[in-house]
Design an enzyme around this catalytic site. Structure first.
Site, PDB file in Angstrom:
ATOM      1  N   LYS A   1      28.316  -9.028 -29.996  1.00  0.00           N
ATOM      2  CA  LYS A   1      27.324  -9.624 -31.041  1.00  0.00           C
ATOM      3  C   LYS A   1      27.176  -8.624 -32.006  1.00  0.00           C
ATOM      4  O   LYS A   1      26.948  -8.751 -33.157  1.00  0.00           O
ATOM      5  CB  LYS A   1      26.391 -10.234 -30.518  1.00  0.00           C
ATOM      6  CG  LYS A   1      26.314 -11.562 -29.764  1.00  0.00           C
ATOM      7  CD  LYS A   1      25.156 -12.223 -29.157  1.00  0.00           C
ATOM      8  CE  LYS A   1      25.231 -13.396 -28.425  1.00  0.00           C
ATOM      9  NZ  LYS A   1      24.380 -14.042 -27.871  1.00  0.00           N
TER      10      LYS A   1
ATOM     11  N   ASN B   1      26.059 -14.170 -33.637  1.00  0.00           N
ATOM     12  CA  ASN B   1      26.581 -14.741 -32.724  1.00  0.00           C
ATOM     13  C   ASN B   1      27.629 -16.139 -33.201  1.00  0.00           C
ATOM     14  O   ASN B   1      28.297 -17.003 -32.426  1.00  0.00           O
ATOM     15  CB  ASN B   1      25.737 -15.937 -31.797  1.00  0.00           C
ATOM     16  CG  ASN B   1      25.067 -16.931 -32.466  1.00  0.00           C
ATOM     17  OD1 ASN B   1      24.869 -17.027 -33.538  1.00  0.00           O
ATOM     18  ND2 ASN B   1      24.803 -17.946 -31.888  1.00  0.00           N
TER      19      ASN B   1
ATOM     20  N   ASP C   1      21.034 -18.091 -32.313  1.00  0.00           N
ATOM     21  CA  ASP C   1      20.398 -17.856 -31.028  1.00  0.00           C
ATOM     22  C   ASP C   1      18.700 -18.400 -31.041  1.00  0.00           C
ATOM     23  O   ASP C   1      18.163 -19.219 -30.281  1.00  0.00           O
ATOM     24  CB  ASP C   1      20.454 -16.595 -30.210  1.00  0.00           C
ATOM     25  CG  ASP C   1      21.774 -16.513 -29.659  1.00  0.00           C
ATOM     26  OD1 ASP C   1      22.623 -17.491 -29.439  1.00  0.00           O
ATOM     27  OD2 ASP C   1      22.236 -15.422 -29.523  1.00  0.00           O
TER      28      ASP C   1
HETATM   29  P1  NDP Z   1      20.830  -7.661 -22.831  1.00  0.00           P
HETATM   30  O1  NDP Z   1      21.788  -6.817 -22.103  1.00  0.00           O
HETATM   31  O2  NDP Z   1      20.949  -7.175 -24.587  1.00  0.00           O
HETATM   32  O3  NDP Z   1      19.305  -7.368 -22.444  1.00  0.00           O
HETATM   33  C1  NDP Z   1      19.080  -7.360 -21.048  1.00  0.00           C
HETATM   34  C2  NDP Z   1      17.678  -7.506 -20.865  1.00  0.00           C
HETATM   35  O4  NDP Z   1      17.527  -7.520 -19.441  1.00  0.00           O
HETATM   36  C3  NDP Z   1      17.113  -6.035 -21.183  1.00  0.00           C
HETATM   37  O5  NDP Z   1      15.666  -6.275 -21.619  1.00  0.00           O
HETATM   38  C4  NDP Z   1      16.940  -5.590 -19.884  1.00  0.00           C
HETATM   39  O6  NDP Z   1      15.930  -4.418 -19.862  1.00  0.00           O
HETATM   40  C5  NDP Z   1      16.474  -6.386 -19.005  1.00  0.00           C
HETATM   41  N1  NDP Z   1      16.914  -6.182 -17.688  1.00  0.00           N
HETATM   42  C6  NDP Z   1      18.309  -6.150 -17.127  1.00  0.00           C
HETATM   43  N2  NDP Z   1      18.174  -5.840 -15.890  1.00  0.00           N
HETATM   44  C7  NDP Z   1      16.761  -5.805 -15.359  1.00  0.00           C
HETATM   45  C8  NDP Z   1      16.244  -5.155 -14.330  1.00  0.00           C
HETATM   46  N3  NDP Z   1      16.795  -4.948 -13.058  1.00  0.00           N
HETATM   47  N4  NDP Z   1      14.506  -5.332 -14.303  1.00  0.00           N
HETATM   48  C9  NDP Z   1      14.075  -5.463 -15.509  1.00  0.00           C
HETATM   49  N5  NDP Z   1      14.758  -5.779 -16.756  1.00  0.00           N
HETATM   50  C10 NDP Z   1      16.010  -5.717 -16.659  1.00  0.00           C
HETATM   51  O7  NDP Z   1      21.153  -9.043 -22.783  1.00  0.00           O
HETATM   52  P2  NDP Z   1      20.691 -10.391 -23.750  1.00  0.00           P
HETATM   53  O8  NDP Z   1      19.547 -10.119 -24.192  1.00  0.00           O
HETATM   54  O9  NDP Z   1      21.895 -10.691 -24.456  1.00  0.00           O
HETATM   55  O10 NDP Z   1      20.661 -11.463 -22.638  1.00  0.00           O
HETATM   56  C11 NDP Z   1      19.238 -11.733 -21.811  1.00  0.00           C
HETATM   57  C12 NDP Z   1      19.544 -12.940 -20.966  1.00  0.00           C
HETATM   58  O11 NDP Z   1      19.515 -14.055 -21.999  1.00  0.00           O
HETATM   59  C13 NDP Z   1      20.655 -13.163 -20.129  1.00  0.00           C
HETATM   60  O12 NDP Z   1      20.624 -13.813 -19.033  1.00  0.00           O
HETATM   61  C14 NDP Z   1      21.583 -13.956 -21.180  1.00  0.00           C
HETATM   62  O13 NDP Z   1      22.460 -14.966 -20.341  1.00  0.00           O
HETATM   63  C15 NDP Z   1      20.601 -14.988 -21.610  1.00  0.00           C
HETATM   64  N6  NDP Z   1      21.035 -15.671 -22.988  1.00  0.00           N
HETATM   65  C16 NDP Z   1      20.860 -16.926 -23.136  1.00  0.00           C
HETATM   66  C17 NDP Z   1      21.170 -17.619 -24.287  1.00  0.00           C
HETATM   67  C18 NDP Z   1      21.123 -19.363 -23.987  1.00  0.00           C
HETATM   68  O14 NDP Z   1      21.767 -19.591 -25.087  1.00  0.00           O
HETATM   69  N7  NDP Z   1      20.318 -19.791 -23.264  1.00  0.00           N
HETATM   70  C19 NDP Z   1      21.634 -17.064 -25.383  1.00  0.00           C
HETATM   71  C20 NDP Z   1      21.743 -15.410 -25.290  1.00  0.00           C
HETATM   72  C21 NDP Z   1      21.464 -14.749 -24.348  1.00  0.00           C
HETATM   73  P3  NDP Z   1      16.218  -2.873 -20.194  1.00  0.00           P
HETATM   74  O15 NDP Z   1      15.990  -2.850 -21.708  1.00  0.00           O
HETATM   75  O16 NDP Z   1      15.280  -2.221 -19.614  1.00  0.00           O
HETATM   76  O17 NDP Z   1      17.554  -2.584 -19.511  1.00  0.00           O
END
Ligand code: NDP
Length: 279
Positions: A71, A92, A107
């Site tokens: 993205k 996106n 989004d």
């Molecule tokens: P990113 O990789 O950009 O961000 C991931 C996020 O999850 C960060 O805030 C990260 O924290 C956190 N995280 C990951 N592992 C852990 C953990 N073990 N404990 C605490 N926090 C954790 O992903 P996206 O933002 O793109 O996606 C996030 C979610 O949103 C996904 O599940 C994705 O499928 C969903 N999504 C859904 C959409 C929809 O249309 N429904 C559209 C886009 C996304 P940290 O910064 O500390 O690593």
């Protein structure tokens, strides 16, 4: 209608891409609308993504939806971007016109459609868990819809600080381990982390501090019933999964690719059946 040589062709590019529900969703809409069109999954390797996107934009493709991990690259290769894509820092949706790439981010629009809210007042506050791409899109949409009170919480606090500074400078920040403290003032709680996705640990919350009946949203949709949502519902709150956000970001994409609104179709049931068949 079977696609002919003059079919409008679009797709979704990601790496991996085989899990994506977008080809099913878009193909059903194309079929129901009787369009001479095609929507395909495109596996786009990260090391060559920018180059391929630039080259593909010179073909007859009308555009691409973009999913993980491309993205930010998608925004970077675009010649023009909407203010919301620029503010979020990611795209996106790319549309191709006369060799030019136009970037958008739908989004946040999908999120607002999913929670069925388009305006907020001063009494409302959102607790946003996560600070990645989904959190950025959701926060931007909430702010555009008039919400002014935010609590942000992310495992990596520095990332939450950058999110606040970019999109919500007056937001309150709390540490990840103190996330339940954010419930006391919240009317809307959002999981924008990847916790709860199939094969990953759940996002654990203790809902005792919530003051009222909350709206709880999980951006995850595989599975539909995450531990986060199940625990919220058990505590008496209203929980919504992320599938309607996927559908909600797809509607404006369909319009951008094919020049018309999506047809009237119970697409959620189609996608739920596909998810159940896959589990
Ligand atoms: P990113 O990789 O950009 O961000 C991931 C996020 O999850 C960060 O805030 C990260 O924290 C956190 N995280 C990951 N592992 C852990 C953990 N073990 N404990 C605490 N926090 C954790 O992903 P996206 O933002 O793109 O996606 C996030 C979610 O949103 C996904 O599940 C994705 O499928 C969903 N999504 C859904 C959409 C929809 O249309 N429904 C559209 C886009 C996304 P940290 O910064 O500390 O690593």
């Amino acid at each position: 209608m079977r696609p002919s040589g003059s079919a409008r062709v679009a797709g979704v590019a990601g790496w991996p891409i085989s899990h994506s529900l977008s080809p099913l969703m878009m193909s059903r809409w194309i079929e129901a609308a009787g369009l001479n069109a095609l929507y395909a999954p495109v596996a786009l390797p990260p090391d060559a993504a920018a180059e391929i996107l630039t080259q593909i934009s010179a073909t007859s493709l009308v555009g691409l939806n973009i999913t993980l991990p491309h993205k930010e690259t998608a925004l970077a290769v675009a010649h023009e971007a909407t203010p919301r894509a620029r503010a979020i820092g990611a795209a996106n949706l790319l549309t191709f016109r006369d060799g030019r790439i136009l970037a958008d981010n739908t989004d946040g629009e999908g999120f607002l459609a999913a929670i069925d809210r388009h305006a907020f007042d001063d009494s409302e506050e959102a607790l946003v868990l996560g600070a990645g791409g989904a959190a950025r899109a959701i926060l931007h949409a909430l702010a555009e819809a008039g919400l002014t009170r935010f609590t942000l919480c992310n495992r990596d606090r520095g990332r939450a600080e950058r999110l606040a500074s970019d999109l919500a400078p007056r937001a309150r920040l709390i540490d990840w381990d103190a996330r339940n403290d954010g419930l006391a003032e919240a009317s809307l709680v959002i999981n924008a982390t990847s916790l709860g996705m199939a094969g990953r640990e759940d996002l654990a919350m203790n809902w005792d501090r919530a003051q009222r009946r909350l709206s709880v949203f999980d951006s995850v949709y595989t599975p539909l019933d995450t531990g986060f949502l199940t625990s919220a519902r058990a505590a008496g709150h209203m929980g919504k999964d992320g599938l309607d956000m996927l559908i909600g970001q797809g509607r404006p994409s369909f319009r951008a690719f094919f020049g018309q609104e999506v047809p009237d179709l119970d697409i959620r049931s189609v996608l739920v059946a596909a998810l159940e068949g896959a589990s």
